[in-house]
Motif scaffolding. Sequence first.
Motif, short mmCIF file in Angstrom:
data_model
loop_
_atom_site.label_atom_id
_atom_site.label_comp_id
_atom_site.label_asym_id
_atom_site.label_seq_id
_atom_site.Cartn_x
_atom_site.Cartn_y
_atom_site.Cartn_z
N TRP A 1 1.03 -1.32 -0.05
CA TRP A 1 -0.15 0.06 0.04
C TRP A 1 0.84 1.26 -0.08
O TRP A 1 1.99 1.31 0.28
CB TRP A 1 -1.05 0.02 1.20
N ALA A 2 0.31 2.46 -0.37
CA ALA A 2 0.98 3.53 -0.12
C ALA A 2 1.21 3.96 1.31
O ALA A 2 0.33 4.13 1.89
CB ALA A 2 0.10 4.66 -0.90
N VAL A 3 2.22 4.51 1.52
CA VAL A 3 2.57 4.95 2.89
C VAL A 3 1.92 6.38 3.18
O VAL A 3 1.96 7.44 2.33
CB VAL A 3 4.14 5.02 3.03
N ARG A 4 0.96 6.47 4.17
CA ARG A 4 0.25 7.61 4.49
C ARG A 4 0.77 8.53 5.55
O ARG A 4 0.49 9.59 5.56
CB ARG A 4 -1.08 7.40 4.51
N SER A 5 1.62 7.79 6.59
CA SER A 5 2.22 8.61 7.38
C SER A 5 3.26 7.72 8.01
O SER A 5 3.38 6.53 7.51
CB SER A 5 1.07 8.59 8.70
N VAL A 6 3.92 8.47 8.61
CA VAL A 6 5.53 7.87 8.99
C VAL A 6 5.81 8.29 10.57
O VAL A 6 5.58 9.49 10.84
CB VAL A 6 6.72 8.58 8.34
N ARG A 7 6.31 7.38 11.38
CA ARG A 7 6.62 7.62 12.52
C ARG A 7 8.26 7.29 12.88
O ARG A 7 8.79 6.15 12.56
CB ARG A 7 5.78 6.92 13.80
N VAL A 8 8.94 8.37 13.34
CA VAL A 8 10.47 8.12 13.49
C VAL A 8 10.70 8.50 15.06
O VAL A 8 10.07 9.53 15.47
CB VAL A 8 11.27 8.84 12.45
N ALA A 9 11.91 7.88 15.55
CA ALA A 9 12.15 8.14 16.90
C ALA A 9 12.81 9.53 16.74
O ALA A 9 13.20 10.17 15.92
CB ALA A 9 13.23 7.30 17.64
N TRP B 1 15.55 9.71 8.54
CA TRP B 1 15.53 8.32 7.70
C TRP B 1 15.50 8.82 6.38
O TRP B 1 14.64 9.64 6.06
CB TRP B 1 14.43 7.29 8.12
N ASP B 2 16.03 8.00 5.33
CA ASP B 2 15.82 8.22 3.98
C ASP B 2 14.77 7.17 3.33
O ASP B 2 15.27 6.00 3.56
CB ASP B 2 17.17 8.16 3.09
N LEU B 3 13.72 7.64 2.93
CA LEU B 3 12.66 6.54 2.33
C LEU B 3 12.72 6.97 0.75
O LEU B 3 12.32 8.09 0.37
CB LEU B 3 11.28 6.94 2.81
N CYS B 4 13.09 5.86 0.08
CA CYS B 4 13.26 5.95 -1.45
C CYS B 4 12.13 5.28 -2.01
O CYS B 4 11.81 4.08 -1.73
CB CYS B 4 14.63 5.63 -1.62
N LEU C 1 5.59 12.23 10.44
CA LEU C 1 4.72 12.91 9.72
C LEU C 1 3.20 12.21 9.55
O LEU C 1 3.41 10.83 9.34
CB LEU C 1 5.22 12.72 8.06
N ALA C 2 2.16 12.92 9.74
CA ALA C 2 0.95 12.60 9.85
C ALA C 2 0.33 12.58 8.67
O ALA C 2 -0.98 11.60 8.41
CB ALA C 2 0.03 13.25 10.83
N ASN C 3 0.72 13.01 7.56
CA ASN C 3 0.00 13.03 6.19
C ASN C 3 0.97 13.12 5.02
O ASN C 3 1.37 14.09 4.50
CB ASN C 3 -1.06 14.14 6.01
N VAL C 4 1.19 12.00 4.22
CA VAL C 4 2.11 11.87 3.17
C VAL C 4 1.55 11.09 2.18
O VAL C 4 0.33 10.31 2.55
CB VAL C 4 3.63 11.49 3.60
N ASN C 5 2.02 10.69 1.10
CA ASN C 5 1.29 9.78 0.12
C ASN C 5 2.66 9.42 -0.75
O ASN C 5 2.75 10.01 -1.78
CB ASN C 5 0.39 10.58 -0.77
N TRP C 6 3.31 8.33 -0.43
CA TRP C 6 4.77 7.98 -1.01
C TRP C 6 4.61 6.37 -1.13
O TRP C 6 3.91 5.71 -0.36
CB TRP C 6 5.64 8.23 -0.15
N ARG C 7 5.10 6.11 -2.31
CA ARG C 7 5.51 4.55 -2.30
C ARG C 7 6.97 4.38 -1.62
O ARG C 7 7.89 5.21 -1.89
CB ARG C 7 5.70 4.24 -3.87
#
Length: 192
Positions: free
Chosen positions: A55-63, A68-71, A87-93
Amino acid sequence: MRSIGTVAIAAAAAFLLAGPAPAQVPGEVILFSQTNHRGHSFLVRGTRNNLVIPWAVRSVRVARGEAWDLCTRTNHRDPCHRVAESLANVNWRVASARPSRAVNLPAPAPPGGGGGGQPTASLRGMSAEFFVAPQESGRRVISCASGAAACAEQSADRFCRARGWTAATYHRQETVRGTNYLTDVLCTRTGR
């Protein structure tokens, strides 16, 4: 009586599972299928060259204090997003991920200590110049509001041409408090 005990245990388990997500653990990033850190989650620890996320990544949690580099392509090939906060609102593969070495470092001040349109300090050679955190008028250069790779590439090229170079042959994006900035820009005369 047994059924009441079973129901009570099930209710307690449901309550515990519905509670807040556990604290972020250093050295990992959690990718979510929905905004606001909800939905399906995918845990990444350490460098991963080939991720299969359905699925498409819609949010990300980092410490806190990590980046992080997300490619979007395997083996950390462009385009990549540098994420230095949750980040609470993204739309990435996301097809590869790795911890970033540059972690939430403040942008260096422009040479001479003032605005005046001076870029950040750089490493300049005969045929190239490298900018860690490009600045214009004393402020970090925004790569692209949407975070799109083509838009960021145009922004990096524009930044390099304004300094007398032909194009940016390498660049990254870093997301800080929801804004995408250019980072690690290599300007050259040869172009791509």
